[in-house]
Design a protein around this motif. Structure first.
Motif: not given
Length: 191
Positions: A117-125
């Protein structure tokens, strides 16, 4: 005089058109966390066996025996930053926190990391494997590092002036040692 005139006219890069002001501000930024497509089906990640935190900061510390405004990892400047000690096969979940106003492209030698994750957001790609994680000011990254390459490895900011001012540490495998000492009578410097 004629030769100079011919050379000047023969340089095609001097005749390029100028782009209008602001031409690059309208171009989107490539976000690697959203690039590509997720893998269909099971994409189970290895389970972390340990967790480590790396807080990147700027503080007054001694570097090479001189007090200075140093780049630090977990409050210390290299060589006083404690090593991350691993056993072969360990899977580390590493949280990297940038508390400075500058980007820090962190680079663990001998390994790749998978971005969680980056800033709590997981990769979507697509799954994102990197050998350098560009941690922007204020960002928090979570990555997995599989300890599968025994040795003593440097992990440092790839802005080499940051590394030489203290922002580096070692990833050291259990049972691996070296007589090499940074500094000392040889005055060697790791950057």
């Amino acid at each position: 005089m004629q030769l100079w005139w011919w050379l000047r006219r023969a340089r095609p890069w001097q005749r390029r058109q100028r782009l209008p002001p602001g031409a690059f501000t309208t171009t989107g930024v490539l976000d690697l966390l959203g690039y590509g497509q997720p893998i269909a089906g099971s994409t189970a990640l290895p389970r972390a066996t340990r967790e480590e935190v790396m807080v990147l900061d700027r503080q007054f510390r001694f570097v090479d025996g001189v007090p200075r405004y140093a780049f630090t990892v977990n409050g210390a400047a290299y060589p006083l930053v404690p090593s991350i000690e691993v056993s072969e096969g360990d899977v580390l979940k590493v949280t990297i926190v940038n508390r400075t106003a500058e980007p820090h492209p962190m680079h663990p030698h001998g390994h790749h990391v998978q971005v969680l994750s980056r800033n709590g957001a997981a990769p979507t790609g697509s799954p994102l494997l990197l050998d350098t994680v560009d941690v922007q000011p204020g960002e928090v990254w979570e990555v997995l590092l599989t300890a599968d390459n025994p040795g003593i490895w440097m992990d440092h900011c790839h802005n080499l002036d940051h590394a030489s001012e203290g922002m580096m540490m070692l990833l050291q495998y259990e049972g691996v040692s070296s007589p090499f000492v940074h500094g000392g009578h040889a005055h060697n410097r790791p950057e």
